[in-house]
Design a protein around this motif. Structure first.
Motif, mmCIF file in Angstrom:
data_model
loop_
_atom_site.group_PDB
_atom_site.id
_atom_site.type_symbol
_atom_site.label_atom_id
_atom_site.label_comp_id
_atom_site.label_asym_id
_atom_site.label_seq_id
_atom_site.Cartn_x
_atom_site.Cartn_y
_atom_site.Cartn_z
ATOM 1 N N ILE A 187 16.619 3.135 -15.351
ATOM 2 C CA ILE A 187 17.355 2.070 -14.657
ATOM 3 C C ILE A 187 18.057 2.658 -13.442
ATOM 4 N N ARG A 188 17.769 2.076 -12.271
ATOM 5 C CA ARG A 188 18.380 2.582 -11.038
ATOM 6 C C ARG A 188 18.400 1.457 -10.013
ATOM 7 N N PHE A 189 19.032 1.709 -8.890
ATOM 8 C CA PHE A 189 19.000 0.736 -7.812
ATOM 9 C C PHE A 189 17.650 0.787 -7.114
ATOM 10 N N GLU A 190 17.214 -0.345 -6.610
ATOM 11 C CA GLU A 190 15.922 -0.445 -5.935
ATOM 12 C C GLU A 190 15.879 0.474 -4.723
ATOM 13 N N GLU A 191 14.747 1.188 -4.592
ATOM 14 C CA GLU A 191 14.547 2.017 -3.409
ATOM 15 C C GLU A 191 14.160 1.136 -2.230
ATOM 16 N N GLU A 192 14.534 1.574 -1.060
ATOM 17 C CA GLU A 192 14.199 0.822 0.152
ATOM 18 C C GLU A 192 12.701 0.815 0.367
ATOM 19 N N GLY A 193 12.127 -0.338 0.595
ATOM 20 C CA GLY A 193 10.710 -0.443 0.910
ATOM 21 C C GLY A 193 10.481 -0.277 2.407
ATOM 22 N N TYR A 194 9.257 -0.547 2.832
ATOM 23 C CA TYR A 194 8.927 -0.393 4.253
ATOM 24 C C TYR A 194 9.623 -1.481 5.061
ATOM 25 N N LYS A 195 10.285 -1.064 6.130
ATOM 26 C CA LYS A 195 10.898 -2.022 7.041
ATOM 27 C C LYS A 195 10.256 -1.871 8.408
ATOM 28 N N GLU A 196 9.780 -2.995 8.902
ATOM 29 C CA GLU A 196 9.068 -2.986 10.162
ATOM 30 C C GLU A 196 10.083 -2.983 11.314
ATOM 31 N N GLU A 197 10.609 -1.793 11.610
ATOM 32 C CA GLU A 197 11.586 -1.655 12.686
ATOM 33 C C GLU A 197 10.868 -1.151 13.930
ATOM 34 N N ILE A 198 10.561 -2.050 14.809
ATOM 35 C CA ILE A 198 9.784 -1.721 15.993
ATOM 36 C C ILE A 198 10.701 -1.271 17.129
ATOM 37 N N GLN A 199 10.401 -0.107 17.670
ATOM 38 C CA GLN A 199 11.104 0.381 18.860
ATOM 39 C C GLN A 199 10.085 0.447 19.993
ATOM 40 N N PHE A 200 10.272 -0.398 20.975
ATOM 41 C CA PHE A 200 9.299 -0.517 22.052
ATOM 42 C C PHE A 200 9.497 0.574 23.098
ATOM 43 N N GLY A 201 8.355 1.081 23.580
ATOM 44 C CA GLY A 201 8.399 2.045 24.661
ATOM 45 C C GLY A 201 8.675 1.372 25.986
ATOM 46 N N SER A 202 8.830 2.183 27.021
ATOM 47 C CA SER A 202 9.180 1.642 28.340
ATOM 48 C C SER A 202 8.039 1.714 29.357
ATOM 49 N N LYS A 203 7.006 2.480 29.049
ATOM 50 C CA LYS A 203 5.896 2.590 29.995
ATOM 51 C C LYS A 203 5.133 1.268 30.068
ATOM 52 N N LYS A 204 4.593 0.987 31.245
ATOM 53 C CA LYS A 204 3.825 -0.236 31.421
ATOM 54 C C LYS A 204 2.353 0.044 31.183
#
Length: 534
Positions: free
Chosen positions: A77-94
């Protein structure tokens, strides 16, 4: 925050609705205190054939969660582990041009989906047909032996996995796996794949799933072109500058190569332009078919036909004493069929396939032996691929042409004699078969290794080897890609900048989920460097 509980067990005759009561008992709280319950993983414990159990990992929500966990001090019994989080960091190049994806198997499909979701409007080129027309083409091949070298079991929407069992088991430990499974469920796959210990979709459902993901990509601004073959990659100053597709030159600065493990002409083109790649170990052997009932009885004993249990699977491994080579089952298809899987003229290869119900009479699996660079002739990066071709040509000739597969009873194979008549196991292989000596289309060390492996496996599953009525169908060669296209820390080719080799075809995956995850990774690298297209 939820509480995760491992090792919650149900007897085979206990209903799944009892999970909440079992969880409450383990937490020493009232059942009514649990406000939410989610199954994370379900597996079968069949070690004791007279006492089969279902084992669950679950998440629950209730009051005073933190106090409960600290108070109980239970390793399950434990606290739920963090699953995948879609944290998008966008680049600056065009971006100079819209990103291009080659291939619409799992790697290409999921890289295109992630790019489309984030405003990059990818363009996808797939050499084969859309899944509906591809199905017609494949069924024509299975019926008549008329092969379409551009659209077949290997090429087309969904990739090679679209005509397989649709297995989603993977050994990789990557939280992106959850994202892949959730996307498949959203597109029409059964919700049970989220928590099953050995999830599978089945080729019948998988066709609809990939079609729905394709439509989502298009709705998000992506383009998808079928019957569109990559013919050349053109580089300038060490970076991709354009590509040739169906004789048309297309500007390109970011190219995702999700070509699959059977695009041999594409490997030849890439090698010809100097893209660095190297031969990769893989495995070669046969498909074996046994009565599914034999496997069920071995795995489940008296509960073999219990309504809670599906068609049983197996996984067998052995190291041959005489050759020191691994012998193992691969891509096991319970209640499935064996199918012709050729993609080149006058070369024969077979594969296994199951529908979602897995209710056919036979079980089948690849039974293969490891091979490596020491077995391949020459120093070419394509030496492993040429090794595959050589034995597929032999198998085609041994089968007598028209893509009929050589077949031999296991008992006859062990005694070096050609089969004269079958017992209870009838080959399911399409387009057909002939009784032949499989020694004529396999290396001698593979034959010897298979014999030793079958002796060993017959002791693990009585009736699997010479003591039973199983059959062997030749040959299986496409267990994995025969090359690896080397890439750098940014997942780009070390030879040509802006080219991202990915998935099984690049040598970086081994199944639907791992290929999809690899496709996500290369898409993420493009997103991190470049800004979305407005």
């Amino acid at each position: 925050m939820a509480i995760r509980i491992n090792n919650v067990q149900l007897d085979i005759n206990e209903d799944i609705s009892l999970l909440k009561a079992k969880a409450a008992k383990k937490l020493r709280i009232k059942e009514a205190s649990i406000s939410d319950l989610k199954i994370i993983k379900e597996s079968i414990d069949a070690r004791k054939k007279n006492s089969i159990k279902f084992n669950y990992c679950i998440d629950i929500c209730c009051e005073n969660e933190k106090n409960l966990v600290y108070k109980l001090k239970d390793k399950d019994i434990r606290f739920e582990e963090e699953g995948y989080k879609e944290e998008i960091q966008f680049g600056s190049k065009k971006l100079a041009h819209r990103p291009v994806v080659i291939g619409l198997g799992p790697a290409g499909l999921f890289s295109a989906l992630l790019l489309a979701k984030n405003g990059y409007r990818p363009i996808v080129f797939e050499r084969g047909e859309d899944v509906d027309n591809r199905t017609k083409t494949v069924e024509k091949f299975w019926t008549t032996g008329e092969l379409n070298t551009e659209s077949n079991v290997q090429f087309g929407e969904g990739g090679a996995g679209a005509f397989s069992d649709g297995k989603l088991t993977t050994r990789i430990k990557d939280t992106r796996c959850d994202l892949v499974l959730e996307a498949l469920v959203k597109a029409g796959a059964p919700e049970e794949i989220i928590y099953m210990g050995k999830p599978h979709v089945g080729t019948d459902i998988l066709k609809t799933v990939v079609k729905n993901i394709r439509e989502e990509i298009k709705a998000l601004g992506g383009e998808i072109h079928f019957s569109s073959k990559l013919e050349k990659v053109i580089a300038k100053n060490g970076k991709v500058n354009s590509i040739i597709v169906n004789s048309n030159e297309i500007p390109c600065s970011q190219l995702i190569l999700a070509i699959g493990h059977s695009s041999r002409d594409t490997y030849e083109m890439l090698n010809g332009i100097g893209m660095f790649m190297e031969p990769k170990p893989f495995a070669i052997g046969v498909r074996v078919e046994h009565p599914q009932d034999l496997i069920n009885r071995n795995q489940y004993g008296e509960y073999a036909n219990h309504p809670r249990l599906k068609a049983a699977e197996y996984r067998l491994t052995h190291t041959a004493e005489s050759t020191k080579r691994p012998v193992y089952s691969f891509c096991m298809c319970p209640g499935g069929v064996v199918v012709g899987a050729a993609s080149e003229e006058n070369r024969l290869v077979v594969n296994g396939m199951s529908y979602h119900a897995r209710d056919n009479k036979n079980a089948n699996s690849a039974l293969v032996v490891g091979v490596g660079p020491e077995d391949f002739e020459g120093n070419s990066p394509l030496s492993a691929m040429n090794f595959q071709r050589h034995y597929e040509e032999l198998a085609y000739k041994v089968g007598g042409g028209n893509y009929k597969a050589p077949v031999q009873k296991i008992s006859d194979f062990m005694e070096d004699r050609i089969t004269k008549k079958l017992d209870s196991v009838i080959p399911t292989v399409t387009p057909g078969y002939e009784f032949k000596d499989l020694r004529e289309c396999l290396p001698s060390y593979v034959v010897q290794s298979l014999k030793e492996g079958l002796d060993n496996f017959d002791r693990k599953i009585k009736g699997f080897g010479a003591s039973g009525e199983g059959i062997m169908i030749g040959i299986e060669t496409r267990t994995s890609a025969p090359v690896r296209i080397t890439r750098n820390e940014n997942l780009e080719s070390i030879s040509i900048g802006g080219v991202y080799p990915t998935g099984e075809g690049a040598g970086f995956a081994g199944g639907i989920v791992s290929a999809a995850v690899d496709g996500l990774k290369v898409a993420e690298n493009i997103i991190k460097e470049y800004s979305p297209i407005i």
